[in-house]
Design a protein around this motif. Sequence first.
Motif, PDB file in Angstrom:
ATOM      1  N   GLY A 196       0.845  -1.206   0.000  1.00  0.00           N
ATOM      2  CA  GLY A 196       0.000   0.000   0.000  1.00  0.00           C
ATOM      3  C   GLY A 196       0.867   1.237   0.000  1.00  0.00           C
ATOM      4  O   GLY A 196       1.793   1.345   0.814  1.00  0.00           O
ATOM      5  N   THR A 234       6.070  -6.970  -4.453  1.00  0.00           N
ATOM      6  CA  THR A 234       6.926  -6.414  -3.406  1.00  0.00           C
ATOM      7  C   THR A 234       8.382  -6.491  -3.844  1.00  0.00           C
ATOM      8  O   THR A 234       8.748  -7.357  -4.642  1.00  0.00           O
ATOM      9  N   HIS A 235       9.193  -5.547  -3.289  1.00  0.00           N
ATOM     10  CA  HIS A 235      10.644  -5.619  -3.511  1.00  0.00           C
ATOM     11  C   HIS A 235      11.328  -6.109  -2.253  1.00  0.00           C
ATOM     12  O   HIS A 235      12.541  -6.224  -2.205  1.00  0.00           O
ATOM     13  N   GLU A 300       8.734   6.270  -0.291  1.00  0.00           N
ATOM     14  CA  GLU A 300       9.176   4.937   0.130  1.00  0.00           C
ATOM     15  C   GLU A 300      10.677   4.863   0.332  1.00  0.00           C
ATOM     16  O   GLU A 300      11.187   3.978   0.995  1.00  0.00           O
TER      17      GLU A 300
HETATM   18  P1  FAD Z   1       9.248  -1.782   1.245  1.00  0.00           P
HETATM   19  O1  FAD Z   1       9.398  -2.262   2.646  1.00  0.00           O
HETATM   20  O2  FAD Z   1       8.720  -0.401   1.015  1.00  0.00           O
HETATM   21  O3  FAD Z   1      10.620  -1.882   0.461  1.00  0.00           O
HETATM   22  C1  FAD Z   1      11.448  -3.017   0.503  1.00  0.00           C
HETATM   23  C2  FAD Z   1      12.749  -2.738  -0.243  1.00  0.00           C
HETATM   24  O4  FAD Z   1      12.473  -2.488  -1.628  1.00  0.00           O
HETATM   25  C3  FAD Z   1      13.470  -1.478   0.200  1.00  0.00           C
HETATM   26  O5  FAD Z   1      14.286  -1.725   1.307  1.00  0.00           O
HETATM   27  C4  FAD Z   1      14.251  -1.115  -1.044  1.00  0.00           C
HETATM   28  O6  FAD Z   1      15.375  -1.935  -1.189  1.00  0.00           O
HETATM   29  C5  FAD Z   1      13.291  -1.462  -2.143  1.00  0.00           C
HETATM   30  N1  FAD Z   1      12.458  -0.295  -2.513  1.00  0.00           N
HETATM   31  C6  FAD Z   1      11.155  -0.113  -2.158  1.00  0.00           C
HETATM   32  N2  FAD Z   1      10.687   1.043  -2.688  1.00  0.00           N
HETATM   33  C7  FAD Z   1      11.705   1.598  -3.357  1.00  0.00           C
HETATM   34  C8  FAD Z   1      11.846   2.793  -4.121  1.00  0.00           C
HETATM   35  N3  FAD Z   1      10.815   3.632  -4.297  1.00  0.00           N
HETATM   36  N4  FAD Z   1      13.036   3.062  -4.698  1.00  0.00           N
HETATM   37  C9  FAD Z   1      14.069   2.202  -4.561  1.00  0.00           C
HETATM   38  N5  FAD Z   1      13.999   1.037  -3.842  1.00  0.00           N
HETATM   39  C10 FAD Z   1      12.842   0.748  -3.255  1.00  0.00           C
HETATM   40  N6  FAD Z   1       0.442   0.365  -4.177  1.00  0.00           N
HETATM   41  C11 FAD Z   1      -0.861   0.709  -4.097  1.00  0.00           C
HETATM   42  O7  FAD Z   1      -1.257   1.320  -3.105  1.00  0.00           O
HETATM   43  N7  FAD Z   1      -1.739   0.375  -5.099  1.00  0.00           N
HETATM   44  C12 FAD Z   1      -1.360  -0.334  -6.193  1.00  0.00           C
HETATM   45  O8  FAD Z   1      -2.195  -0.608  -7.078  1.00  0.00           O
HETATM   46  C13 FAD Z   1       0.004  -0.736  -6.292  1.00  0.00           C
HETATM   47  N8  FAD Z   1       0.452  -1.456  -7.341  1.00  0.00           N
HETATM   48  C14 FAD Z   1       1.729  -1.938  -7.311  1.00  0.00           C
HETATM   49  C15 FAD Z   1       2.169  -2.778  -8.331  1.00  0.00           C
HETATM   50  C16 FAD Z   1       3.420  -3.359  -8.269  1.00  0.00           C
HETATM   51  C17 FAD Z   1       3.841  -4.301  -9.353  1.00  0.00           C
HETATM   52  C18 FAD Z   1       4.282  -3.081  -7.168  1.00  0.00           C
HETATM   53  C19 FAD Z   1       5.624  -3.718  -7.049  1.00  0.00           C
HETATM   54  C20 FAD Z   1       3.885  -2.206  -6.189  1.00  0.00           C
HETATM   55  C21 FAD Z   1       2.628  -1.616  -6.251  1.00  0.00           C
HETATM   56  N9  FAD Z   1       2.207  -0.725  -5.267  1.00  0.00           N
HETATM   57  C22 FAD Z   1       0.881  -0.350  -5.239  1.00  0.00           C
HETATM   58  C23 FAD Z   1       3.177  -0.116  -4.328  1.00  0.00           C
HETATM   59  C24 FAD Z   1       3.270  -0.864  -3.028  1.00  0.00           C
HETATM   60  O9  FAD Z   1       2.082  -0.722  -2.306  1.00  0.00           O
HETATM   61  C25 FAD Z   1       4.446  -0.345  -2.188  1.00  0.00           C
HETATM   62  O10 FAD Z   1       4.228   0.997  -1.900  1.00  0.00           O
HETATM   63  C26 FAD Z   1       5.811  -0.503  -2.823  1.00  0.00           C
HETATM   64  O11 FAD Z   1       5.903  -1.669  -3.573  1.00  0.00           O
HETATM   65  C27 FAD Z   1       6.914  -0.546  -1.754  1.00  0.00           C
HETATM   66  O12 FAD Z   1       6.697  -1.620  -0.878  1.00  0.00           O
HETATM   67  P2  FAD Z   1       7.599  -2.949  -0.852  1.00  0.00           P
HETATM   68  O13 FAD Z   1       6.676  -4.092  -0.717  1.00  0.00           O
HETATM   69  O14 FAD Z   1       8.505  -2.988  -2.015  1.00  0.00           O
HETATM   70  O15 FAD Z   1       8.364  -2.875   0.535  1.00  0.00           O
END
Ligand code: FAD
Length: 316
Positions: A196, A234-235, A300
Amino acid sequence: MSLLRQPILLLARSQGVKKLVSTMPVSSGIVTSYVPGETTADAVGATAGLVDDGLRVTLDYLGEDTTDAAQADATVAAYKDVLAELSRRGLAAHAEVSVKLSAIGQFLPDTVEPGGGHKIALENAREICRAARNAGTTVTLDMEDHTTTDSTLSILRELRKDFPETGAVLQAMLHRTEADCRALAYEGSRVRLCKGAYMEPEDVAFQDKVEIDKSYVRCLKVLLGGQGYPMIATHDPRMIQIASSLASRFGRRPGTYEFQMLYGIRPEEQKRLAAAGETVRVYIPYGTEWYGYLMRRLAEKPQNLAFFLRSLVSKK
Ligand code: FAD
């Protein structure tokens, strides 16, 4: 969540900040690291490159919160254009589209049509689903802030009557999401689980990163243990590892679920997972309306902020 996340998302709402940031040309480094370009050709070019690397793609024509019917129509036209191009280039088996309902009319006032934006967004989404099916691919409805969740899930239900392949997105940070996962974990149901990206109040959403991660794992268990097609967006290395072990615990073979990551984030990990036999899809945003998307990405990863502020000042 990072301490800076909420203040950045709050600041991003200011029209002054939007105006300042939007004067940066798209060539500015920080924007191009997340967005490959503004045109259909840029988007399809980036898609072809990723498909060559063994990845799949979902394309998002940037735009959100429109209150202008002509703008919503232009967004529908852009989706039809990119879908036709994917089909023409033989890429539709590897690439689908992601659509934000607020970009295609969800927020249009009731004065535009009785029944309001909800109805217009549904009709526009239907048109995009039809174009996607003709091209040989699918649509996933992105999820925006919690005030839109009920409307979006109700549009999803309507669309799935004619287009059961339409995907949904659920956000682990919302308290309601585990229940929504249960409701959507049925056969053929494509569900993207993400953490989210929006600023949400504490009565509806977990605020603490640990709580969000725990909710993400609970939702993974529901989706991977269910009958649908989970799309694990997720990343986060821990979430990816947990998802992999849950997938084998539930006897899921690669291809019965997929991983998803954003364009430009952890590209080596995207290729590593694909090389290990996993299905991996990259979300590619493109277009001129990159402001909201960029601000969520900066929120983020506040380490990017210093770099971003430097490029603002030098107006590269
Ligand atoms: P986090 O804990 O935020 O990040 C984990 C690790 O990933 C970090 O330590 C870092 O290494 C890497 N990372 C994360 N973000 C970044 C960045 N911006 N730049 C560089 N490295 C980074 N959200 C919605 O609310 N609605 C949606 O429809 C939606 N669709 C999505 C579709 C996809 C394919 C993905 C991957 C994400 C989507 N998101 C959406 C965004 C999601 O909700 C998160 O905000 C976002 O993915 C960061 O969360 P995370 O799970 O990667 O974990």
